[in-house]
Write an enzyme that holds these catalytic residues in place. Sequence first.
Site, PDB file in Angstrom:
ATOM      1  CD  GLU A  92      -6.902  -3.163  20.394  1.00  0.00           C
ATOM      2  OE1 GLU A  92      -8.012  -3.647  20.097  1.00  0.00           O
ATOM      3  OE2 GLU A  92      -6.396  -3.233  21.528  1.00  0.00           O
ATOM      4  CE  LYS A 127      -8.950  -2.553  23.967  1.00  0.00           C
ATOM      5  NZ  LYS A 127      -8.663  -3.843  23.311  1.00  0.00           N
ATOM      6  CG  ASP A 181     -10.195  -1.258  20.156  1.00  0.00           C
ATOM      7  OD1 ASP A 181     -10.271  -1.060  18.924  1.00  0.00           O
ATOM      8  OD2 ASP A 181     -10.479  -2.347  20.690  1.00  0.00           O
ATOM      9  CE  LYS A 194     -10.960  -9.836  20.494  1.00  0.00           C
ATOM     10  NZ  LYS A 194     -10.124  -8.656  20.361  1.00  0.00           N
ATOM     11  CE  LYS A 237     -13.321  -1.709  23.322  1.00  0.00           C
ATOM     12  NZ  LYS A 237     -13.188  -2.584  22.144  1.00  0.00           N
TER      13      LYS A 237
HETATM   14 MG   LIG Z   1      -9.913  -4.371  19.782  1.00  0.00          MG
END
Ligand SMILES: [Mg+2]
Length: 340
Positions: A205, A148, A179, A252, A150
């Site tokens: 995301e 993932k 993300d 989450k 950023k």
């Molecule tokens: Mg996130």
Amino acid sequence: MIVDLRNYRLGLVSNLSTAHGVVHQREGILVSVTDGEYVGWGDAAPMPGWSTSSLELVSASLAVAAANLETGIDATLDALEAVPEARAGLAGALADLTARRRGLSLSRSLDPGASASVAVNGLVSASDPAEAAADARRAFDTGIRTIKLKVAAGSPTLDLERAAAVRDAVGPDVELRLDANGGWTVPVALQMLDALAPLHISFCEEPVDSIAGIAEVGAASAVPVATDESARSVDDVAEAIGTGTIDVVVVKPSAIGGPDLAMQAIRLVREFGATPIVTTMVDSAVGVAHALHVAAASGVEMAHGLATSALLRDDVGESPPIIDGRMVVPDGPGIGVGPL
Ligand SMILES: [Mg+2]
């Protein structure tokens, strides 16, 4: 039942910079509930800049809940719904206690078909393309097969270079997801995702910072989109998947209010044919264990965002091990992690 609240403060290996500010340490409250024979553990840890509740509010709400628990568990948990991190701590401790009493792991207590391990993603946030590529490769070498990245913290050109460098470093078979933490506008997100699509991005995301905006991007983009911070409650999750153009929902447990509400959100997402991905909020070992058990009970084979303990310099206990890119679910009773 007796509730105990213990504050903790954990150092970070390096400051965490998110699209919402810099975090210097991780603070929270360990919640334990005992029936005199068993002890269940929960983690209540709002993330500054992410959570809407402060640690002071979480602490005060938990103190009231602890005093009221004998009047009824459901009513006490309902009263915490406006402070989801506090609810997560208490609901988590109660769920752990119940599972321990039943002699079951929390994951099996949530779903009898829960898996014994779950794939985890590597997180890459370095701004320098070569450094990002090296970080991704290091994760790959440990057996991780989902990265993932950023994005949206720097310029579009830099993000394109970083994503290309990461794809190049890990090869074509690794799942690459992004993300943006809500850092783009709708037109920029559409341009960026169009430019990044040839790198085979599995999803992005929070390309923008609202459910309506993410749905708009999802309707027009070749890259699937996911909600994270835009969908904080079970109601938000229902709204997000109801749009029909959001394919992935990040859940989450520590932010939505605990394992029971996380499972509600997960079932809802799956009913709509979308994919729930479980992540921590850089939680303590207790919070990570809760997220792991929820992920194992989710029935989702894609990687979850659980490999965050390495970001902490110290911890309240030992997080479950990651072997060959998979976090192994403790098979003892409850969460299988107790603070030392
Ligand atoms: Mg996130």
